[in-house]
Enzyme design. Structure first.
Site, PDB file in Angstrom:
ATOM      1  N   ASP A  67       0.875  -1.160   0.000  1.00  0.00           N
ATOM      2  CA  ASP A  67       0.000   0.000   0.000  1.00  0.00           C
ATOM      3  C   ASP A  67       0.921   1.221   0.000  1.00  0.00           C
ATOM      4  O   ASP A  67       2.119   1.119   0.251  1.00  0.00           O
ATOM      5  CB  ASP A  67      -0.948  -0.012   1.209  1.00  0.00           C
ATOM      6  CG  ASP A  67      -2.134   0.943   1.007  1.00  0.00           C
ATOM      7  OD1 ASP A  67      -2.058   1.810   0.104  1.00  0.00           O
ATOM      8  OD2 ASP A  67      -3.126   0.832   1.741  1.00  0.00           O
TER       9      ASP A  67
HETATM   10  C1  BGC Z   1      -4.977   3.275   0.042  1.00  0.00           C
HETATM   11  C2  BGC Z   1      -5.004   2.249  -1.055  1.00  0.00           C
HETATM   12  C3  BGC Z   1      -4.863   2.935  -2.381  1.00  0.00           C
HETATM   13  C4  BGC Z   1      -3.579   3.736  -2.400  1.00  0.00           C
HETATM   14  C5  BGC Z   1      -3.334   4.458  -3.702  1.00  0.00           C
HETATM   15  C6  BGC Z   1      -3.788   4.197  -0.062  1.00  0.00           C
HETATM   16  O1  BGC Z   1      -3.932   5.257   0.816  1.00  0.00           O
HETATM   17  O2  BGC Z   1      -4.980   2.640   1.296  1.00  0.00           O
HETATM   18  O3  BGC Z   1      -6.199   1.530  -1.000  1.00  0.00           O
HETATM   19  O4  BGC Z   1      -4.893   1.992  -3.413  1.00  0.00           O
HETATM   20  O5  BGC Z   1      -3.648   4.709  -1.364  1.00  0.00           O
HETATM   21  O6  BGC Z   1      -4.142   5.550  -3.848  1.00  0.00           O
END
Ligand code: BGC
Length: 1000
Positions: free
Chosen positions: A387
């Site tokens: 993530d």
């Molecule tokens: C989120 C993810 C997301 C990523 C990219 C993170 O803050 O937890 O689910 O895919 O950002 O935007």
């Protein structure tokens, strides 16, 4: 080595041809010629870790490292939406932000940290020591290699052929993102142009293409889960992926299946499909099949235990470390891992590890989770991506099974100090990361790309200069022309938004699918006196003649109308303003349009015979009392919103503050109920919400005749509601979670941990298997509406239950089979460090992440503090051996069949038939004689069947697998099928189960 970019060009740049999308590039003559597309030549400037032998993987890895070094605060900030630059810089007025009273939680966190510092300086070192220094998650090494599953054989064969030709820096380039907002998508990898392997565009999210124009805002996951319709789950995935393809997205960052919904106020529960592993697993797998059948890599996220937003991420909440979700092995297997196992079975090509720690090891550096459970036990063949900034260590995360660092930045946003990139190159050269681990990482990514067919050049043209593929939109601006590398100091611009419409046309328009899902995702919770469906002309003919007045309808509540500033007025939809059709955060998109309930309702009623008045606000002034009194029928719209924790609205920091309707919604309902038609008018309540809403203040009032939970319906909200209200479609949505009478009914540990209880906040999943309906059932608590509940305008009947045994009941699955194929073989010699040094004349962009090292002098071998257990290969799990686990777990052991009849007068209706299993009562482990506790019953299968009225029948059969009848035995590390009597209930919800049969 100098850090400046000035005047440095890579020779390749000189011949760089602009491709279609950048063809009208507005580039000053002295602007850098470099493009993201030559990203094989990438670097990380000012690296924090110059020496890998000293490159302590920042102590954030699992359980072995002796000290934890904290870094300065970093936080994720995003641009307000009123700027045309969508999201690149994050100019916050920090002081003002912190002075907002609703930031109490942060103040308290700060206070906590400050007190801690005081304590420490006062010699209270004990306080620091109380932080768990060493993780409690067991080690699992070495990282299993991909390429062992027959279904992936061809993809791995092709991948290995390509990877064998790659240099060290080319390989590293594929594993590391180029940095937040460095290229067009939320995540971008480097390419290997020489071999035709493109930079990959990774884009959110689970309900549509984020930060993009001309796309569809599909209903959210929780709405999809509420349909219980497998075909629609698949169709949404497929349409979503078609849009991704049209925008040049390679990897979709969805579906979400964690959080599972352990905490009913959890801010991101709505991105997934509901609080049950089977419902979540089926919906996730169907979505993945849809996405990947269309040629896009799907991402099963977030692995695992990210059940609340508070403290999910280091620094975001004022603490240096993220929360630890402490989960026991059985619960981990039977609840939280289950949907991921289903995703792997469906062939998912990517998994995203989560921000939080699990058992005090970061999920993205947790070898037990990534190497052990995901790659060995579940046999995952794709790649694990972090993530965004969830990677907290360099070498150890590589060893623990991470394959791709996203977005490539290091410990802080946009810092250009990647934990991989240049550092990974060094780590391989100084041998702290084995070459074979790097080869496996790259092969997994390349195999995933082949697996979904993205090597087909007709469907996936190469990016410029070789073709016109690649992303044709920018996440960072709505303008046509924009910066090519917004986060760097590079001023080069080009056509970044081509505004391609990907919404589909005619019968194929994705809006049709969005509407169908929204319709079936509306749940009719209450319908007293069959007030619904309504008649478009108001009174029926007889009443009209007697009354001789128009039918008067009042529409109340802000949730009925649109946001006066437009549906996209708030950044990442992070406000509850106007009708609620999506939660907020990275899982939200820009609505292309949003049909509000108000406009749809007003145009649905016959304006000759029905008089509609609206007061779409939550406070009804006394002066307007007459309006209420004049109505025959009143609609009240209320809602409850939340989302991802990096943004907040009105004191809601992602997780909801309570389970009530927001903005005094309950008071509004009470007022309308009391005054509608002088207390004699009928009231219909419509709720839009990200999760359960407690309705005890008003649900039993006699004139509240109908309640519809509309979930988060997406762009077709109003149309879908009207389809249900007037009976154009018979409602068939069912609850994907339980609606309790009180927040406490969900259990003592079901609340959000809002204040840190340690330097590393500890969240113990003490309830184990007993979340949602399992908790209510165990403790015999009557919910308001139970999991699975949902009404129809017709009536269904179930009969003739039959349970058949299909296979013998041996206690354990078959022995784990050996893998049908072997992982690819490579020359695992250490490459020549000279090949990894910056090419001469290379022009670097500031903070862009590259794989090059400054000098071969940097490569010094030393003693690397390998994690405990690193040198003792972990035994393979007996529960592994195939996609999703040991294939014999998925053998059919029993079949349950029933006959379904539509006995109502309504011509058409879709029934959701649910199968629940009860495990043998009083079962004891035959070896230890220990009792094994089981939930009263668990959902194990379901189907949705459309069936005509007037007695039409249909036979419904469910397969029940060995896994469905097994529990996870922590002592044996395997699934055990207990002996004794199993009960099989079939019915309409977790508590409305008219038929029951048994199997011994
Ligand atoms: C989120 C993810 C997301 C990523 C990219 C993170 O803050 O937890 O689910 O895919 O950002 O935007």
């Amino acid at each position: 080595m100098g850090r400046t970019n000035m005047g440095l060009h890579h020779p390749k740049d000189e011949s760089y041809e602009l491709r279609g999308k950048y063809s009208k590039i507005d580039r000053p003559s002295d602007s850098p010629l470099r493009s993201s597309l030559d990203a094989a030549y990438r670097h990380s400037s000012d690296s924090e870790f110059e020496d890998l032998d000293e490159f302590d993987p920042l102590n954030y890895d699992e359980g072995t490292l002796k000290r934890r070094k904290t870094r300065s605060k970093g936080e994720r900030l995003r641009l307000p939406s009123n700027s045309s630059q969508k999201n690149v810089q994050r100019p916050y007025n920090r002081l003002r932000r912190w002075l907002i009273p609703s930031r109490m939680c942060c103040w308290l966190t700060l206070l906590f940290t400050a007190s801690l510092i005081l304590l420490l300086s006062a010699g209270g070192i004990w306080a620091y020591k109380s932080a768990p220094e060493d993780g409690q998650s067991p080690p699992w090494y070495p990282s299993p290699k991909g390429g062992t599953d027959g279904q992936w054989a061809e993809s791995y064969r092709k991948a290995a052929e390509l990877v064998r030709q790659m240099t060290l820096v080319e390989k590293v380039n594929i594993t590391t993102g180029t940095g937040w907002a460095m290229d067009m998508c939320v995540g971008n990898t480097g390419q290997v142009a020489r071999l035709g392997f493109p930079a990959l565009c990774l884009q959110d999210g689970p309900l549509g293409i984020r930060f993009a124009d001309n796309i569809t805002a599909f209903p959210a996951g929780i709405t999809v889960g509420s349909t219980w319709n497998r075909e629609l789950m698949y169709a949404r995935g497929r349409a979503h992926a078609a849009e991704a393809k049209g925008k040049g997205v390679n990897v979709l960052l969805g579906p979400a299946m964690g959080p599972l919904g352990r905490l009913p106020a959890g801010g991101r529960n709505w991105e997934g499909f509901g609080t049950d592993p089977v419902l979540q697993g089926v919906a996730a797998a169907q979505t993945i099949r849809g996405i990947q059948d269309e040629g896009i890599i799907a991402t099963a996220k977030h692995f695992i235990g990210n059940e609340q937003e508070h403290f999910r991420q280091s620094y975001e909440w004022g603490l240096p470390n993220a929360i630890s979700s402490n989960i026991d092995d059985r619960t981990l297997h039977e609840l939280y891992t289950w949907p991921f196992a289903e995703s792997v079975r469906a062939g998912v090509a990517s998994v995203m590890c989560s921000y939080n720690q699990v058992n005090n090891s970061y999920a993205c550096g947790n070898s037990k989770l990534l190497n052990g459970i995901l790659k060995d036990e579940l046999g995952f063949q794709g790649f694990v991506q972090s993530d965004w900034l969830a990677q907290r260590s360099g070498v150890s995360s590589a060893l623990a099974g991470l394959d791709m660092s996203m977005p490539g930045d290091g410990l802080k946003w946009q810092d250009g100090k990647s934990l991989w990139g240049q550092q990974l190159t060094k780590a391989v050269l100084n041998t702290s990361v084995p070459v074979e681990r790097l080869n496996d990482m790259v092969t997994r990514v390349v195999a995933a790309w082949y697996h979904v067919g993205q090597d087909d050049k007709d469907r996936w043209p190469l990016p410029a200069p070789d073709g016109d593929g690649g992303p044709n939109f920018s996440s960072w601006t709505d303008e046509r022309i924009g910066l090519l590398h917004p986060s760097s100091d590079d001023k080069a611009t080009g056509v970044v938004n081509q505004f391609i419409n990907v919404q589909g046309e005619g019968d194929e328009a994705h809006g049709n699918i969005a509407r169908k899902i929204a319709v079936e995702g509306h749940i009719l919770l209450k319908n007293e006196g069959d007030i619904l469906p309504l008649n478009r002309t108001g009174w029926n003919e007889t009443v009209r003649q007697v009354k001789n007045t128009p039918f008067r309808v009042g529409i109340f509540g802000e949730d009925a109308r649109g946001n006066v500033n437009g549906p996209n007025a708030c950044k990442d939809r992070a406000c509850n303003e106007g009708t609620l059709a999506s939660g907020w955060g990275s899982g939200a998109v820009e609505f292309p349009y949003l049909i509000t309930p108000l406009e749809a309702l007003k145009s649905a009623f016959d304006n000759e015979t029905v008089y509609v008045t609206d007061l779409p606000q939550n406070k009804i002034p006394d002066a307007s009392a007459q309006i209420l009194e004049d109505q025959d029928l009143c609609f009240v719209f209320i809602d409850s919103d939340g989302g991802e924790g990096y943004v907040q609205w009105n004191g809601v920091r992602g997780d909801r503050n309570d389970l009530y309707a927001q903005k005094n919604g309950d008071d509004l309902v009470l007022k309308v109920a009391a005054q509608c038609g002088n207390g004699e008018g009928d009231v219909i309540v419509v709720i839009h919400s990200i999760g359960p809403v407690i309705m005890e203040k008003w649900i039993d009032l006699p004139n509240i005749k109908a309640v519809i939970l509309a979930n988060l319906p997406g762009q077709e909200s109003g149309n879908a509601l009207v389809d249900i209200l007037f009976g154009d479609v018979n409602p068939s949505g069912h609850l994907p979670y339980t609606i309790g009478k009180d927040a406490k009914d969900y259990g003592p540990d079901s609340g959000i941990l809002r204040y840190p209880n340690g330097i590393v906040p500890q969240q113990n999943f003490t309830e184990g298997l007993y979340i949602d309906y399992r908790y209510f059932d165990k403790h015999n608590i009557t919910p308001r509406y139970e999991f699975g509940h949902g009404l129809s305008y017709t009536q269904f009947h179930l009969s003739s239950l039959m349970v058949q045994q299909k296979k013998g009941n041996s206690m354990l699955p078959e022995p784990r089979p050996t893998h049908p194929i072997a992982p690819p073989k490579y020359d695992n010699g250490i490459p020549n460090p000279e090949t990894a040094v910056w090419p001469e004349g290379f022009r670097r962009l500031n903070k862009y992440i590259y794989p090059y090292i400054d000098s071969t002098e940097d490569i010094r071998k030393g003693k690397y503090p390998y994690p405990i257990g690193y040198n003792e290969p972990a035994p393979l799990s007996p529960a592994g051996g195939g996609p999703g686990g040991n294939p014999s777990l998925y053998d059919t052991h029993a079949m349950v069949s029933v006959t379904l009849t539509n006995v109502g007068g309504v011509p058409k209706g879709a029934a959701v038939v649910q199968l629940y299993v009860g495990f043998p009562e009083g079962y004891k482990d035959p070896d230890t004689q220990e009792s094994v506790d089981f939930p009263v019953r668990v959902l194990r299968n379901f189907t949705k069947i459309e069936i005509n009225g007037n007695g039409e029948r249909s036979k419904v059969s469910f397969d029940v697998s060995r896994k469905d009848l097994s529990y996870w035995d922590t002592r044996r590390g395997n699934w055990v099928l207990p002996s004794g009597t199993f009960r099989f209930w079939v019915g309409w919800s977790s508590r409305d189960l008219p038929l029951m049969g048994t199997l011994y």
